[in-house]
Design a protein around this motif. Structure first.
Motif, PDB file in Angstrom:
ATOM      1  N   ARG A  44       0.814  -1.218   0.000  1.00 41.12           N
ATOM      2  CA  ARG A  44       0.000   0.000   0.000  1.00 41.12           C
ATOM      3  C   ARG A  44       0.851   1.273   0.000  1.00 41.12           C
ATOM      4  N   GLY A  45       2.157   1.137  -0.181  1.00 43.96           N
ATOM      5  CA  GLY A  45       3.028   2.301  -0.107  1.00 43.96           C
ATOM      6  C   GLY A  45       3.158   3.081  -1.391  1.00 43.96           C
ATOM      7  N   ASN A  46       2.263   2.857  -2.354  1.00 46.99           N
ATOM      8  CA  ASN A  46       2.350   3.558  -3.634  1.00 46.99           C
ATOM      9  C   ASN A  46       1.772   4.963  -3.562  1.00 46.99           C
ATOM     10  N   GLY A  47       2.226   5.823  -4.480  1.00 45.49           N
ATOM     11  CA  GLY A  47       1.859   7.228  -4.484  1.00 45.49           C
ATOM     12  C   GLY A  47       0.373   7.529  -4.475  1.00 45.49           C
ATOM     13  N   PRO A  48      -0.446   6.850  -5.292  1.00 44.42           N
ATOM     14  CA  PRO A  48      -1.876   7.161  -5.295  1.00 44.42           C
ATOM     15  C   PRO A  48      -2.548   6.924  -3.948  1.00 44.42           C
ATOM     16  N   VAL A  49      -1.946   6.118  -3.092  1.00 45.14           N
ATOM     17  CA  VAL A  49      -2.481   5.894  -1.747  1.00 45.14           C
ATOM     18  C   VAL A  49      -1.862   6.863  -0.744  1.00 45.14           C
ATOM     19  N   THR A  50      -0.533   6.978  -0.765  1.00 46.77           N
ATOM     20  CA  THR A  50       0.162   7.739   0.278  1.00 46.77           C
ATOM     21  C   THR A  50       0.061   9.251   0.106  1.00 46.77           C
ATOM     22  N   ILE A  51       0.151   9.733  -1.135  1.00 47.81           N
ATOM     23  CA  ILE A  51       0.225  11.189  -1.351  1.00 47.81           C
ATOM     24  C   ILE A  51      -1.061  11.900  -0.932  1.00 47.81           C
ATOM     25  N   PRO A  52      -2.246  11.389  -1.283  1.00 43.70           N
ATOM     26  CA  PRO A  52      -3.454  12.037  -0.754  1.00 43.70           C
ATOM     27  C   PRO A  52      -3.525  12.000   0.771  1.00 43.70           C
ATOM     28  N   LEU A  53      -3.041  10.915   1.379  1.00 37.78           N
ATOM     29  CA  LEU A  53      -3.040  10.842   2.838  1.00 37.78           C
ATOM     30  C   LEU A  53      -2.153  11.926   3.439  1.00 37.78           C
ATOM     31  N   ILE A  59       4.828   5.408   7.049  1.00 37.60           N
ATOM     32  CA  ILE A  59       5.489   4.156   7.433  1.00 37.60           C
ATOM     33  C   ILE A  59       4.790   3.056   6.645  1.00 37.60           C
ATOM     34  N   ALA A  60       5.508   2.429   5.709  1.00 36.58           N
ATOM     35  CA  ALA A  60       4.857   1.493   4.800  1.00 36.58           C
ATOM     36  C   ALA A  60       5.677   0.217   4.644  1.00 36.58           C
ATOM     37  N   GLY A  61       5.009  -0.792   4.068  1.00 36.13           N
ATOM     38  CA  GLY A  61       5.708  -2.032   3.751  1.00 36.13           C
ATOM     39  C   GLY A  61       6.585  -1.844   2.532  1.00 36.13           C
ATOM     40  N   GLU A  62       5.953  -1.667   1.386  1.00 35.30           N
ATOM     41  CA  GLU A  62       6.706  -1.393   0.163  1.00 35.30           C
ATOM     42  C   GLU A  62       5.797  -0.689  -0.837  1.00 35.30           C
ATOM     43  N   GLY A  63       6.395  -0.289  -1.948  1.00 34.18           N
ATOM     44  CA  GLY A  63       5.670   0.376  -3.028  1.00 34.18           C
ATOM     45  C   GLY A  63       6.664   0.700  -4.126  1.00 34.18           C
ATOM     46  N   PHE A  64       6.161   1.156  -5.255  1.00 32.69           N
ATOM     47  CA  PHE A  64       7.055   1.512  -6.360  1.00 32.69           C
ATOM     48  C   PHE A  64       8.014   2.614  -5.919  1.00 32.69           C
ATOM     49  N   GLU A  65       9.287   2.419  -6.210  1.00 31.45           N
ATOM     50  CA  GLU A  65      10.302   3.351  -5.720  1.00 31.45           C
ATOM     51  C   GLU A  65      10.233   4.708  -6.404  1.00 31.45           C
ATOM     52  N   TRP A  66       9.603   4.784  -7.576  1.00 30.95           N
ATOM     53  CA  TRP A  66       9.550   6.065  -8.290  1.00 30.95           C
ATOM     54  C   TRP A  66       8.317   6.891  -7.918  1.00 30.95           C
ATOM     55  N   GLU A  67       7.536   6.432  -6.947  1.00 23.94           N
ATOM     56  CA  GLU A  67       6.329   7.165  -6.564  1.00 23.94           C
ATOM     57  C   GLU A  67       6.521   7.860  -5.205  1.00 23.94           C
ATOM     58  N   THR A  68       6.163   7.219  -4.116  1.00 27.72           N
ATOM     59  CA  THR A  68       6.243   7.877  -2.808  1.00 27.72           C
ATOM     60  C   THR A  68       7.652   8.350  -2.457  1.00 27.72           C
ATOM     61  N   PRO A  69       8.696   7.533  -2.644  1.00 26.54           N
ATOM     62  CA  PRO A  69      10.035   8.031  -2.291  1.00 26.54           C
ATOM     63  C   PRO A  69      10.428   9.283  -3.062  1.00 26.54           C
ATOM     64  N   GLU A  70      10.084   9.352  -4.344  1.00 31.97           N
ATOM     65  CA  GLU A  70      10.442  10.534  -5.132  1.00 31.97           C
ATOM     66  C   GLU A  70       9.597  11.746  -4.739  1.00 31.97           C
ATOM     67  N   TYR A  71       8.367  11.502  -4.334  1.00 30.56           N
ATOM     68  CA  TYR A  71       7.531  12.592  -3.817  1.00 30.56           C
ATOM     69  C   TYR A  71       8.162  13.159  -2.545  1.00 30.56           C
ATOM     70  N   ILE A  72       8.631  12.284  -1.679  1.00 31.36           N
ATOM     71  CA  ILE A  72       9.284  12.737  -0.444  1.00 31.36           C
ATOM     72  C   ILE A  72      10.552  13.505  -0.777  1.00 31.36           C
ATOM     73  N   ARG A  73      11.321  13.044  -1.757  1.00 25.20           N
ATOM     74  CA  ARG A  73      12.542  13.748  -2.142  1.00 25.20           C
ATOM     75  C   ARG A  73      12.218  15.168  -2.607  1.00 25.20           C
ATOM     76  N   ASP A  74      11.224  15.304  -3.479  1.00 27.53           N
ATOM     77  CA  ASP A  74      10.849  16.639  -3.955  1.00 27.53           C
ATOM     78  C   ASP A  74      10.348  17.514  -2.812  1.00 27.53           C
ATOM     79  N   ALA A  75       9.550  16.936  -1.919  1.00 25.63           N
ATOM     80  CA  ALA A  75       9.021  17.712  -0.794  1.00 25.63           C
ATOM     81  C   ALA A  75      10.154  18.278   0.055  1.00 25.63           C
ATOM     82  N   VAL A  76      11.157  17.447   0.338  1.00 28.93           N
ATOM     83  CA  VAL A  76      12.291  17.898   1.149  1.00 28.93           C
ATOM     84  C   VAL A  76      13.089  18.974   0.414  1.00 28.93           C
ATOM     85  N   GLN A  77      13.277  18.791  -0.886  1.00 28.33           N
ATOM     86  CA  GLN A  77      14.012  19.790  -1.670  1.00 28.33           C
ATOM     87  C   GLN A  77      13.274  21.120  -1.736  1.00 28.33           C
TER      88      GLN A  77
END
Length: 265
Positions: free
Chosen positions: A180-189, A199-217
């Motif tokens: 459930r760690g994919n962007g369409p689930v996590t980003i709206p939350l 805090i997630a199990g797993e998800g596509f690495e190019w979705e939530t992790p990259e969103y977090i990277r941009d947010a921090v930048q």
């Protein structure tokens, strides 16, 4: 009274409305077989099957498929030696494998998420339970790094993966198990619940992790902890084992865990 596989399945599915294309099914064995013991596992690995044989159990209830795909198809594996050897072990031992995936996610609350929250000792932090996540409010001063170490300690795992600022003080977080760690689930939350941390199990690495990277930048205080799929869901199956043991005291019901799949080199 002798209990059959069908009796156990009827108990699991009582008051549960499964989706039309559910993956939950008896994958090997027969429903009318008398149950000699139950093994509960996240994944019915070769090791788990050997443990069932060793303990005289002929029913494995597993969250994931034994055959390396979500719908348990085996036609594409017919000539694969790993599949052939595993299937031979199952069939010669008379092991029934029942998939309990959709069922436990439809418990109220979600049985997998509840098991993880209990294992982490976070039940008192839960503010809201959504179908896809539990929303938590952490005590004042909790940093992402401290939370990550807590997860590792409670689950007995050597590592988690963190994106964002590990020194961030986290007030609100969402816990999402499995995939459930994919962007369409996590980003709206993150937006709707004003979250600091996922805090997630797993998800596509190019979705939530990259969103977090941009947010921090962009100077936003956001972070992500990825535990791993099995690491996030095994506790829920252990909780199921505890409950089945209480419901069927005449049977031996054991949870069998596995070592983490990956090592860090």
């Amino acid at each position: 009274m002798d209990l059959t596989v069908q009796d156990i399945v009827l108990h699991l599915t009582a008051n549960i409305e499964l989706p039309e294309k559910t993956v939950d099914q008896l994958i090997t064995g027969s429903l009318d077989r008398k149950v000699t013991g139950i093994i509960i596992a996240f994944m019915p690995t070769h090791y788990v099957i050997e443990q069932a044989i060793q303990h005289g159990a002929n029913l494995i209830i597993a969250h994931e498929s034994p055959f390396y795909n979500h719908h348990s198809h085996t036609d594409w594996l017919a000539n694969d030696s790993v599949y052939v050897d595993k299937r031979k072990l199952i069939d010669e031992a008379g092991i029934c494998i029942y998939r309990c995936h959709d069922i436990i996610h439809r418990f109220q609350p979600d049985g997998i998420t509840e098991g993880l929250i209990q294992a982490l000792g976070w039940s008192s932090y839960v503010e809201q339970r959504l179908p896809e996540a539990d929303i938590l409010s952490f005590p004042e001063g909790s940093t992402v790094e401290a939370i990550a170490h807590h997860v590792k300690s409670c689950l007995g795992i050597e590592y988690v993966r963190v994106a964002g600022n590990a020194e961030l003080v986290c007030r609100r977080a969402a816990v999402l198990v499995g995939f459930r760690g994919n962007g369409p689930v996590t980003i709206p939350l993150i937006q709707n619940e004003q979250l600091d941390l996922i805090i997630a199990g797993e998800g596509f690495e190019w979705e939530t992790p990259e969103y977090i990277r941009d947010a921090v930048q962009q100077g936003k205080s956001k972070a992500l902890i990825m535990m791993g799929h099995a690491e996030s869901e095994a506790s829920g199956m252990k909780l199921l084992a505890d409950r089945l043991g209480e419901r069927f005291p005449e049977l031996s019901v054991r949870f069998v865990g596995e070592k983490p799949l990956y090592t860090v080199i």
